[in-house]
Design a protein around this motif. Structure first.
Motif, mmCIF file in Angstrom:
data_model
loop_
_atom_site.group_PDB
_atom_site.id
_atom_site.type_symbol
_atom_site.label_atom_id
_atom_site.label_comp_id
_atom_site.label_asym_id
_atom_site.label_seq_id
_atom_site.Cartn_x
_atom_site.Cartn_y
_atom_site.Cartn_z
ATOM 1 N N GLN A 1 0.821 7.328 15.584
ATOM 2 C CA GLN A 1 -0.579 7.508 15.980
ATOM 3 C C GLN A 1 -1.533 7.192 14.831
ATOM 4 N N TYR A 2 -1.096 7.464 13.615
ATOM 5 C CA TYR A 2 -1.900 7.090 12.446
ATOM 6 C C TYR A 2 -2.032 5.567 12.368
ATOM 7 N N LYS A 3 -0.955 4.881 12.640
ATOM 8 C CA LYS A 3 -0.986 3.416 12.610
ATOM 9 C C LYS A 3 -1.938 2.878 13.681
ATOM 10 N N ALA A 4 -1.969 3.545 14.834
ATOM 11 C CA ALA A 4 -2.893 3.124 15.893
ATOM 12 C C ALA A 4 -4.343 3.273 15.433
ATOM 13 N N ILE A 5 -4.661 4.415 14.848
ATOM 14 C CA ILE A 5 -6.026 4.631 14.344
ATOM 15 C C ILE A 5 -6.362 3.611 13.265
ATOM 16 N N ALA A 6 -5.407 3.351 12.362
ATOM 17 C CA ALA A 6 -5.647 2.395 11.280
ATOM 18 C C ALA A 6 -5.925 0.999 11.819
ATOM 19 N N LYS A 7 -5.225 0.599 12.864
ATOM 20 C CA LYS A 7 -5.465 -0.717 13.459
ATOM 21 C C LYS A 7 -6.873 -0.800 14.053
ATOM 22 N N ILE A 8 -7.312 0.274 14.687
ATOM 23 C CA ILE A 8 -8.637 0.288 15.291
ATOM 24 C C ILE A 8 -9.720 0.250 14.207
ATOM 25 N N MET A 9 -9.551 1.082 13.187
ATOM 26 C CA MET A 9 -10.562 1.123 12.131
ATOM 27 C C MET A 9 -10.579 -0.171 11.325
ATOM 28 N N LYS A 10 -9.428 -0.730 11.082
ATOM 29 C CA LYS A 10 -9.389 -2.016 10.378
ATOM 30 C C LYS A 10 -10.121 -3.077 11.192
ATOM 31 N N ALA A 11 -9.878 -3.125 12.499
ATOM 32 C CA ALA A 11 -10.550 -4.113 13.353
ATOM 33 C C ALA A 11 -12.061 -3.909 13.348
ATOM 34 N N ASN A 12 -12.492 -2.654 13.325
ATOM 35 C CA ASN A 12 -13.932 -2.382 13.311
ATOM 36 C C ASN A 12 -14.602 -2.989 12.080
ATOM 37 N N TYR A 13 -14.019 -2.773 10.926
ATOM 38 C CA TYR A 13 -14.673 -3.243 9.702
ATOM 39 C C TYR A 13 -14.354 -4.697 9.383
ATOM 40 N N ILE A 14 -13.228 -5.198 9.840
ATOM 41 C CA ILE A 14 -12.956 -6.624 9.673
ATOM 42 C C ILE A 14 -13.950 -7.443 10.499
ATOM 43 N N GLN A 15 -14.331 -6.932 11.666
ATOM 44 C CA GLN A 15 -15.337 -7.656 12.445
ATOM 45 C C GLN A 15 -16.654 -7.744 11.681
ATOM 46 N N ILE A 16 -17.078 -6.654 11.079
ATOM 47 C CA ILE A 16 -18.318 -6.677 10.312
ATOM 48 C C ILE A 16 -18.222 -7.685 9.175
ATOM 49 N N LEU A 17 -17.111 -7.698 8.463
ATOM 50 C CA LEU A 17 -16.937 -8.648 7.370
ATOM 51 C C LEU A 17 -16.946 -10.093 7.870
ATOM 52 N N THR A 18 -16.222 -10.351 8.953
ATOM 53 C CA THR A 18 -16.174 -11.710 9.496
ATOM 54 C C THR A 18 -17.543 -12.147 10.002
ATOM 55 N N ASP B 1 -4.703 -6.513 17.317
ATOM 56 C CA ASP B 1 -4.552 -5.204 16.673
ATOM 57 C C ASP B 1 -5.081 -4.087 17.570
ATOM 58 N N ILE B 2 -6.217 -4.326 18.192
ATOM 59 C CA ILE B 2 -6.791 -3.311 19.088
ATOM 60 C C ILE B 2 -5.859 -3.060 20.272
ATOM 61 N N GLU B 3 -5.339 -4.124 20.859
ATOM 62 C CA GLU B 3 -4.424 -3.969 21.991
ATOM 63 C C GLU B 3 -3.131 -3.292 21.569
ATOM 64 N N ASP B 4 -2.630 -3.637 20.384
ATOM 65 C CA ASP B 4 -1.417 -2.977 19.868
ATOM 66 C C ASP B 4 -1.671 -1.488 19.645
ATOM 67 N N ALA B 5 -2.861 -1.168 19.151
ATOM 68 C CA ALA B 5 -3.198 0.231 18.906
ATOM 69 C C ALA B 5 -3.182 1.025 20.210
ATOM 70 N N ILE B 6 -3.749 0.456 21.260
ATOM 71 C CA ILE B 6 -3.751 1.145 22.551
ATOM 72 C C ILE B 6 -2.316 1.348 23.051
ATOM 73 N N ALA B 7 -1.485 0.332 22.866
ATOM 74 C CA ALA B 7 -0.079 0.458 23.284
ATOM 75 C C ALA B 7 0.623 1.559 22.491
ATOM 76 N N LEU B 8 0.341 1.670 21.210
ATOM 77 C CA LEU B 8 0.940 2.731 20.385
ATOM 78 C C LEU B 8 0.464 4.102 20.836
ATOM 79 N N ILE B 9 -0.819 4.221 21.141
ATOM 80 C CA ILE B 9 -1.338 5.503 21.620
ATOM 81 C C ILE B 9 -0.636 5.913 22.905
ATOM 82 N N ASP B 10 -0.406 4.953 23.783
ATOM 83 C CA ASP B 10 0.206 5.251 25.084
ATOM 84 C C ASP B 10 1.666 5.674 24.977
ATOM 85 N N THR B 11 2.311 5.400 23.835
ATOM 86 C CA THR B 11 3.690 5.865 23.659
ATOM 87 C C THR B 11 3.762 7.374 23.412
ATOM 88 N N HIS B 12 2.658 7.948 22.935
ATOM 89 C CA HIS B 12 2.600 9.371 22.574
ATOM 90 C C HIS B 12 3.648 9.722 21.516
#
Length: 531
Positions: free
Chosen positions: A125-142, A177-188
């Motif tokens: 679940q930490y990896k899922a959050i990290a993927k989401i947060m990374k995508a958020n700030y990578i978008q701003i940088l890009t 990354d965002i889609e992978d994060a959602i899939a990881l969350i759904d594994t519980h």
């Protein structure tokens, strides 16, 4: 809530480390004596990455975006000729370098979590959050810099000169990354993040909703791409997102900000508002309301004849007293670029600045200096607001009505969320009535008028919250129409130039961007803004 004591340091170029004591208060320091990176767990890395990114967002990025979108001006009554580089604009490799450096350092934490060796699946679940947060700030940088290191970034000593990836490929990888994060969350699977999740406290369904909203932001940024593989990719992903749940609460990080000392305050606070010594930082004196936002907030009571202000005539914004302190019952600002004695610079010395709706939020007004200090210091940092989420949904429904619905309802909900965030709900009904027939400000007229209204209202709602998103909207759509400074010799920039640190450390790969490249549409313009 638990509080974190965070110490940060740099092991190698671009890598931020931390140690955290869950029973201590937040304390951010530079400390080179850190444990080896493999000893630092996701539980410790996650809050540091989030707070480091927000610090850059709430300071350097806030300042740049607020000036370029003409909500703040430099106080020329006290500082001579402020913000010269911003006003011209003169964009160089030393222009707002804190944005790149801060966001890359924070993102390094997220990447370390993602690749953390976790054979037992404890940190899924930490990896899922990290993927989401990374995508958020990578978008701003890009969105700010276009092509940049991505696929070879964050490898420490293994690659100190990472290649530059194309912005469109970074977008695709981040959406994955965002889609992978959602899939990881759904594994519980794995441990549920608790206090280390300084945003949602381990409520993973909220992370899913934020992930969907972030994905929508990515895809809408690409909306001007007319055809080709990228347009097909966008349309397929939008179709898959139809019917998704989007975030319905403010996405706010808070590791335990307090008034204990300056390093434990919300970094926005001691940069723009107040230090723990009850003194004003220089940026408080330096940054004041612009004449542009003054006219908008006051309903053009000045009778300004410039066309950009006509739609605001008679529409006094009910949020103004919460967003900016009033002087003589009105917002009072300075015309960007002008000096004392010139038009748009008041003769008196009292000017409007960010007020409680921005510095504290929608809570009650403090009644004493100690209460004020506690409230502004402990306020969380906005990563995304409900207002932005609703405006994104309104834009999606307007552009893609076969996939998304309720454009007008989401538009109204977005304005409502903004009034709520700033603590101005009592003034909402009158404002909604006043704008209802105003093309470009309310839900009236053609689809083009309604798009202008979305972007204009979003700009107001994100003032002092996440103004960089309105800058990207302007780059994409030309809305909201905001005047440049009187001394401007260039239009608003389409991008920034890579920092000097990158030209030194990664000279073999960094593109040679000139000041001229920043203001024209070319191969260096962020890919979604070239049309």
């Amino acid at each position: 809530m638990k509080n974190f004591k965070i110490k940060t340091g740099i092991l190698t170029v671009g890598l931020l480390l931390s140690t955290i004591s869950c029973e201590r208060y937040l304390d951010i320091n530079d400390n080179p004596n850190q444990p080896a990176i493999e000893w630092v767990t996701p539980n410790e890395l996650l809050p540091v990455g989030i707070t480091k990114c927000y610090s850059a967002q709430g300071r350097s990025l806030m300042a740049f975006s607020s000036v370029v979108m003409n909500t703040l001006a430099g106080n020329s009554l006290s500082f001579g000729a402020p913000y010269i580089d911003d006003y011209k604009p003169n964009v160089s490799n030393t222009f707002y370098t804190g944005i790149w450096d801060g966001l890359f350092l924070g993102a390094a934490n997220f990447e370390q979590i993602i690749k953390y060796n976790d054979p037992e699946g404890k940190y899924v679940q930490y990896k899922a959050i990290a993927k989401i947060m990374k995508a958020n700030y990578i978008q701003i940088l890009t969105d700010l810099y276009g092509d940049m290191p991505y696929s070879e970034a964050f490898q420490q000593q293994n690659n100190l000169t990472p290649k530059y990836d194309k912005g469109e490929n970074i977008y695709k990888a981040s959406i994955t990354d965002i889609e992978d994060a959602i899939a990881l969350i759904d594994t519980h699977a794995g441990d549920k993040p608790g206090a280390a999740d300084i945003v949602f406290k381990g409520e993973m369904e909220k992370w899913k909703a934020f992930a969907n909203t972030l994905k929508l932001r990515y895809l809408l940024r690409m909306s001007n791409i007319p055809s080709g593989d990228l347009a097909t990719f966008r349309d397929q992903k939008l179709a898959a997102l139809s019917g998704a749940t989007f975030i319905n609460e403010n996405v706010v990080e808070n590791p335990g900000y307090s008034a204990a000392n300056d390093s434990q305050q919300n970094p926005f606070t001691n940069y723009f508002v107040l230090t723990t010594a009850m003194s004003r930082p220089q940026n408080y004196s330096y940054n004041v309301a612009s004449e542009n936002v003054q006219i908008v907030m006051n309903g053009n009571s000045e009778g300004d004849a410039r066309p950009v202000y006509q739609k605001f005539t008679g529409i006094v914004d009910g949020r103004r007293a919460r967003m900016f302190n009033l002087v003589g019952g009105k917002v009072v600002g300075i015309r960007q670029g002008n000096l004392p004695g010139e038009a748009g610079v008041p003769t008196g010395g009292t000017l409007s600045r960010f007020n409680y709706g921005i510095t504290i939020g929608g809570t009650s007004t403090p009644t004493s200096n100690p209460e004020l200090l506690a409230m502004v210091s402990s306020r969380g940092g906005y990563i995304m607001s409900v207002a932005e989420s609703k405006f994104l949904q309104a834009e999606a429904a307007l552009r893609y009505p076969a996939l998304f619905s309720n454009a007008q309802g989401n538009f109204t909900a977005a304005i409502t969320a903004s009034f709520t965030l700033f603590g101005s709900t009592a003034n909402l009904p009158a404002y909604l009535t006043a704008i209802s027939t105003k093309n470009g400000l309310g839900w009236a007229g053609t689809d083009a008028n309604k798009m202008e209204a979305i972007m204009t209202q979003k700009w107001i709602a994100l003032t002092g919250v996440n103004p960089e998103q309105s800058y990207f909207d302007y780059t994409k759509t030309g809305y909201p129409v905001t005047l440049s400074a009187t001394i401007a010799s260039n239009p608003k920039p389409n991008r920034l130039i890579y920092p000097l640190s990158e030209y030194i450390a990664n000279a073999v790969n960094v593109p040679a961007i000139s000041n001229t490249d920043v203001f024209s549409k070319n191969q260096y313009t962020p890919f979604w803004a070239r049309n």
